[in-house]
Structure formats: C-alpha cells, structure tokens
Motif scaffolding. Structure first.
Motif, PDB file in Angstrom:
ATOM      1  N   ILE A  11     134.104  68.576  61.752  1.00 51.45           N
ATOM      2  CA  ILE A  11     134.938  69.205  60.710  1.00 51.45           C
ATOM      3  C   ILE A  11     136.162  70.081  61.444  1.00 51.45           C
ATOM      4  CG2 ILE A  11     134.874  70.901  58.936  1.00 51.45           C
ATOM      5  CD1 ILE A  11     132.090  69.930  58.437  1.00 51.45           C
ATOM      6  N   SER A  12     137.308  69.928  60.978  1.00 53.12           N
ATOM      7  CA  SER A  12     138.381  70.745  61.759  1.00 53.12           C
ATOM      8  C   SER A  12     138.499  72.166  61.713  1.00 53.12           C
ATOM      9  CB  SER A  12     139.762  69.989  61.226  1.00 53.12           C
ATOM     10  OG  SER A  12     139.859  70.133  60.007  1.00 53.12           O
ATOM     11  N   ARG A  13     137.735  72.632  60.391  1.00 55.00           N
ATOM     12  CA  ARG A  13     137.852  73.819  60.359  1.00 55.00           C
ATOM     13  C   ARG A  13     136.563  74.170  59.196  1.00 55.00           C
ATOM     14  NH1 ARG A  13     142.686  77.854  58.453  1.00 55.00           N
ATOM     15  NH2 ARG A  13     141.882  79.842  59.708  1.00 55.00           N
ATOM     16  N   VAL A  14     135.660  75.088  59.892  1.00 53.35           N
ATOM     17  CA  VAL A  14     134.579  75.736  58.978  1.00 53.35           C
ATOM     18  C   VAL A  14     134.921  77.156  58.839  1.00 53.35           C
ATOM     19  CG1 VAL A  14     132.143  76.268  58.874  1.00 53.35           C
ATOM     20  CG2 VAL A  14     132.988  74.141  59.915  1.00 53.35           C
ATOM     21  N   GLN A  15     134.965  77.739  57.486  1.00 55.58           N
ATOM     22  CA  GLN A  15     135.471  78.952  57.228  1.00 55.58           C
ATOM     23  C   GLN A  15     134.446  79.673  56.352  1.00 55.58           C
ATOM     24  OE1 GLN A  15     138.353  80.667  58.423  1.00 55.58           O
ATOM     25  NE2 GLN A  15     137.216  82.443  57.817  1.00 55.58           N
ATOM     26  N   GLY A  16     133.565  80.910  56.749  1.00 56.35           N
ATOM     27  CA  GLY A  16     132.938  81.543  55.612  1.00 56.35           C
ATOM     28  C   GLY A  16     133.618  82.395  55.100  1.00 56.35           C
ATOM     29  N   VAL A  17     133.363  82.789  54.241  1.00 57.11           N
ATOM     30  CA  VAL A  17     133.886  83.808  53.138  1.00 57.11           C
ATOM     31  C   VAL A  17     132.861  84.777  52.551  1.00 57.11           C
ATOM     32  CG1 VAL A  17     136.079  82.618  52.665  1.00 57.11           C
ATOM     33  CG2 VAL A  17     134.194  82.171  51.151  1.00 57.11           C
ATOM     34  N   SER A  18     132.900  85.923  52.157  1.00 60.88           N
ATOM     35  CA  SER A  18     131.855  86.747  51.703  1.00 60.88           C
ATOM     36  C   SER A  18     131.635  86.567  50.295  1.00 60.88           C
ATOM     37  CB  SER A  18     132.092  88.169  51.765  1.00 60.88           C
ATOM     38  OG  SER A  18     133.478  88.388  51.112  1.00 60.88           O
ATOM     39  N   GLU A  19     132.782  85.822  49.410  1.00 60.03           N
ATOM     40  CA  GLU A  19     132.533  85.662  48.015  1.00 60.03           C
ATOM     41  C   GLU A  19     133.350  84.563  47.682  1.00 60.03           C
ATOM     42  OE1 GLU A  19     131.041  87.225  45.429  1.00 60.03           O
ATOM     43  OE2 GLU A  19     130.146  88.608  46.987  1.00 60.03           O
ATOM     44  N   LEU A  20     132.804  83.434  47.258  1.00 59.97           N
ATOM     45  CA  LEU A  20     133.495  82.178  46.980  1.00 59.97           C
ATOM     46  C   LEU A  20     134.413  82.336  45.550  1.00 59.97           C
ATOM     47  CD1 LEU A  20     131.074  79.247  47.418  1.00 59.97           C
ATOM     48  CD2 LEU A  20     133.025  79.657  48.552  1.00 59.97           C
ATOM     49  N   SER A  21     134.427  83.592  45.001  1.00 58.26           N
ATOM     50  CA  SER A  21     135.224  83.955  43.859  1.00 58.26           C
ATOM     51  C   SER A  21     136.339  84.421  44.209  1.00 58.26           C
ATOM     52  CB  SER A  21     134.502  85.006  42.895  1.00 58.26           C
ATOM     53  OG  SER A  21     134.129  85.906  43.512  1.00 58.26           O
ATOM     54  N   GLU A  77     139.656  84.099  45.305  1.00 58.13           N
ATOM     55  CA  GLU A  77     140.684  83.069  45.200  1.00 58.13           C
ATOM     56  C   GLU A  77     141.824  83.279  46.138  1.00 58.13           C
ATOM     57  OE1 GLU A  77     140.354  80.190  43.576  1.00 58.13           O
ATOM     58  OE2 GLU A  77     138.387  80.878  42.668  1.00 58.13           O
ATOM     59  N   ARG A  78     142.213  84.631  46.429  1.00 54.06           N
ATOM     60  CA  ARG A  78     143.287  84.983  47.358  1.00 54.06           C
ATOM     61  C   ARG A  78     142.959  84.450  48.900  1.00 54.06           C
ATOM     62  NH1 ARG A  78     146.699  90.073  46.717  1.00 54.06           N
ATOM     63  NH2 ARG A  78     147.439  88.832  44.947  1.00 54.06           N
ATOM     64  N   ARG A  79     141.741  84.955  49.178  1.00 54.77           N
ATOM     65  CA  ARG A  79     141.130  84.641  50.577  1.00 54.77           C
ATOM     66  C   ARG A  79     141.159  83.077  50.688  1.00 54.77           C
ATOM     67  NH1 ARG A  79     140.537  84.613  55.488  1.00 54.77           N
ATOM     68  NH2 ARG A  79     138.299  84.985  56.228  1.00 54.77           N
ATOM     69  N   ILE A  80     140.422  82.330  49.635  1.00 59.23           N
ATOM     70  CA  ILE A  80     140.462  80.808  49.769  1.00 59.23           C
ATOM     71  C   ILE A  80     141.658  80.231  50.035  1.00 59.23           C
ATOM     72  CG2 ILE A  80     139.480  78.824  48.629  1.00 59.23           C
ATOM     73  CD1 ILE A  80     137.244  80.550  47.555  1.00 59.23           C
ATOM     74  N   TYR A  81     142.800  80.733  48.854  1.00 64.27           N
ATOM     75  CA  TYR A  81     144.021  80.070  49.011  1.00 64.27           C
ATOM     76  C   TYR A  81     144.953  80.260  50.473  1.00 64.27           C
ATOM     77  CZ  TYR A  81     148.885  79.461  48.097  1.00 64.27           C
ATOM     78  OH  TYR A  81     150.354  78.934  48.306  1.00 64.27           O
ATOM     79  N   GLY A  82     144.280  81.367  51.074  1.00 67.42           N
ATOM     80  CA  GLY A  82     145.052  81.794  52.354  1.00 67.42           C
ATOM     81  C   GLY A  82     144.448  80.842  53.403  1.00 67.42           C
ATOM     82  N   ILE A  83     143.134  80.511  53.391  1.00 65.10           N
ATOM     83  CA  ILE A  83     142.362  79.483  54.300  1.00 65.10           C
ATOM     84  C   ILE A  83     142.955  78.344  54.193  1.00 65.10           C
ATOM     85  CG2 ILE A  83     140.435  78.584  55.021  1.00 65.10           C
ATOM     86  CD1 ILE A  83     139.029  81.263  53.964  1.00 65.10           C
ATOM     87  N   LEU A  84     143.149  77.739  53.215  1.00 66.34           N
ATOM     88  CA  LEU A  84     143.529  76.526  52.883  1.00 66.34           C
ATOM     89  C   LEU A  84     145.091  76.404  53.234  1.00 66.34           C
ATOM     90  CD1 LEU A  84     142.153  75.802  49.396  1.00 66.34           C
ATOM     91  CD2 LEU A  84     141.393  74.653  51.387  1.00 66.34           C
ATOM     92  N   ARG A  85     145.859  77.382  52.835  1.00 63.41           N
ATOM     93  CA  ARG A  85     147.377  77.311  53.328  1.00 63.41           C
ATOM     94  C   ARG A  85     147.368  77.002  55.001  1.00 63.41           C
ATOM     95  NH1 ARG A  85     149.933  81.988  51.181  1.00 63.41           N
ATOM     96  NH2 ARG A  85     149.223  83.075  53.104  1.00 63.41           N
ATOM     97  N   SER A  86     146.528  77.991  55.773  1.00 64.49           N
ATOM     98  CA  SER A  86     146.494  78.018  56.979  1.00 64.49           C
ATOM     99  C   SER A  86     146.130  76.667  57.387  1.00 64.49           C
ATOM    100  CB  SER A  86     145.648  79.277  57.557  1.00 64.49           C
ATOM    101  OG  SER A  86     145.400  79.149  58.919  1.00 64.49           O
ATOM    102  N   TRP A  87     144.927  76.143  56.834  1.00 64.11           N
ATOM    103  CA  TRP A  87     144.472  74.931  57.415  1.00 64.11           C
ATOM    104  C   TRP A  87     145.505  73.568  57.045  1.00 64.11           C
ATOM    105  CZ3 TRP A  87     142.759  70.606  54.045  1.00 64.11           C
ATOM    106  CH2 TRP A  87     142.141  69.636  54.766  1.00 64.11           C
TER     107      TRP A  87
END
Length: 155
Positions: free
Chosen positions: A127-137, A139-149
C-alpha cells in the motif's frame, strides 16, 4: 481531469442476491459509468461498504489507483451490514483476487489500524500510503490526505 460521483443503487430483485453477487453487479454499474466519462483508467476513491465494489472492479478493469476510506476489508470476514437483514443478503465478505499494480491509499481510524487482528489478507499487498485519522468523519482531514496522496502518485 474529470471527476464523477457515482451513486450505486439496488435494482429490483436484488434482495434475493448474495452479497458477492451484489458487489459484482455494482462493479459492472461502476464500469459503465466510468466508460461514459473517460477513456483512461480512473483513480477510484470509496468509503465504507462501497470499497467492496471497488475491489470487485479492479479484479476486471484497470485503475490508476484506489483510495479506501474506512474500508470494509478491515473488518472480520463476517459482518453486519446496515439493512442486511431486510435485504436477506449473505454477509460474508467476498474473496477478491487481483494483483495491486497500482497505488493504494488506505485511510482508517487510528483505533482500527492499531488492532492488527482486523487486518484482512488483501492488506498484505503493498500500500503506497496508510494514514490513520482520529475521526473518519473529519472530511477536511481526509480530503487533505487524498489530495497529498494524489500529488505523490502524479495524478
């Protein structure tokens, strides 16, 4: 780049189908939507139960990468899907067979990632990137991770 959002819906008669048949039907529907929008292999981003359709999709069709947010693939082999009892579907996660010759970004809660007994066999692939987040809700954090990836993989 073209971005499309696909909403997959149950067809009439789907209540009698097994979960793996439903997932493969969703993959076919996803393929037809993508074929209308682009000639290039897509980067698919999915969340929760829809990650099962993405796994089925990549068994038969090319992709440039997949982003999985809170994938069902990290839960035990038997699961309780919302509404599964009303659907009458078997709730054993289908087996998927594909070689991951494309980048994968996995975003999951820190709690699940810390619990190794929930990791499914397909996770043995690179897996090229595994990222843990404190909350799957978050959205801003998840969007940032996806954009970076997506920047990392050149998309």
């Amino acid at each position: 780049f073209t971005t499309i959002e696909v909403e997959l819906e149950l067809e009439k008669g789907s209540k009698e189908k097994k979960l793996d048949d439903l997932v493969r039907d969703y993959a076919k529907e996803l393929r037809s939507e993508i074929a209308l929008a682009s000639i290039f292999p897509p980067v698919l981003i999915s969340r929760g139960v829809s990650t099962l359709a993405v796994h089925a999709y990549v068994e038969s069709y090319p992709v440039s990468g997949i982003g999985l947010i809170g994938p069902v693939s990290l839960v035990p082999r038997i699961l309780t899907l919302p509404g599964a009892s009303q659907l009458g579907t078997r709730t054993t996660i289908p087996e998927f067979n594909y070689e991951a010759n494309f980048p994968i970004c996995l975003i999951e809660s820190d709690e699940v990632l810390g619990n190794q007994e929930h990791v499914s066999p397909w996770m043995r692939t690179e897996i090229s990137r595994v990222q843990g987040v404190s909350e799957l809700s978050d959205e801003r954090r998840i969007y940032g991770i996806l954009r970076s990836w997506l920047d990392e993989i050149g998309v």
